[in-house]
Design a protein around this motif. Sequence first.
Motif, PDB file in Angstrom:
ATOM      1  N   UNK A  31       0.800  -1.286   0.016  1.00 60.01           N
ATOM      2  CA  UNK A  31       0.282  -0.004  -0.405  1.00 60.01           C
ATOM      3  C   UNK A  31       0.851   1.257   0.559  1.00 60.01           C
ATOM      4  N   UNK A  32       2.178   1.253   0.417  1.00 59.15           N
ATOM      5  CA  UNK A  32       2.987   2.312   0.912  1.00 59.15           C
ATOM      6  C   UNK A  32       3.488   2.589  -0.598  1.00 59.15           C
ATOM      7  N   UNK A  33       3.938   1.164  -0.970  1.00 55.56           N
ATOM      8  CA  UNK A  33       4.335   1.430  -2.620  1.00 55.56           C
ATOM      9  C   UNK A  33       3.920   1.721  -3.403  1.00 55.56           C
ATOM     10  N   UNK A  37       4.101   4.984  -5.775  1.00 54.79           N
ATOM     11  CA  UNK A  37       4.492   5.382  -7.116  1.00 54.79           C
ATOM     12  C   UNK A  37       3.503   6.011  -7.611  1.00 54.79           C
ATOM     13  N   UNK A  38       1.995   6.398  -6.856  1.00 52.35           N
ATOM     14  CA  UNK A  38       1.277   7.163  -7.288  1.00 52.35           C
ATOM     15  C   UNK A  38       1.802   8.416  -7.252  1.00 52.35           C
ATOM     16  N   UNK A  39       2.885   8.987  -6.251  1.00 54.97           N
ATOM     17  CA  UNK A  39       3.020  10.448  -6.449  1.00 54.97           C
ATOM     18  C   UNK A  39       4.771  10.664  -6.921  1.00 54.97           C
ATOM     19  N   UNK A  40       5.061   9.433  -7.571  1.00 56.00           N
ATOM     20  CA  UNK A  40       5.879  10.017  -9.077  1.00 56.00           C
ATOM     21  C   UNK A  40       5.826  10.028 -10.187  1.00 56.00           C
ATOM     22  N   UNK A  41       4.560   9.565 -10.300  1.00 55.06           N
ATOM     23  CA  UNK A  41       3.600   9.369 -11.743  1.00 55.06           C
ATOM     24  C   UNK A  41       3.073  10.622 -11.934  1.00 55.06           C
TER      25      UNK A  41
END
Length: 110
Positions: A31-33, A37-41
């Motif tokens: 869930x944290x990953x 990942x959403x943040x990086x996108x």
Amino acid sequence: MTNQSIYTTQEIQKRVDQYISQFKEGYFSPLSLMARLTEEVGELAREVNHYHGEKPKKKTEKEKTVEEELGDIIFVLTCFANSLQIDLSEAFEASVSKIETRDKDRWTRK
């Protein structure tokens, strides 16, 4: 980039695992990953909009590149795969095979 190294997905996964394995905390939870990942996108979207869209950077904003953000996404995606014991080469092969079959007549061939 100055470093012209070419990595296989196995080498990428091994290098990330060697890095993460030095820390007691290890990999983040799935869930944290996913959140990371959403943040990086989102950061990639911002850079694409700055360089290829209608929203120029503010003078006060740090200079980043699309390449840098893609690298961050590869790192987080690799952490995600490693944490779930997923071989990225196998995942890619399954995906691209599906796409090649499903979409073989979808687009205009050159």
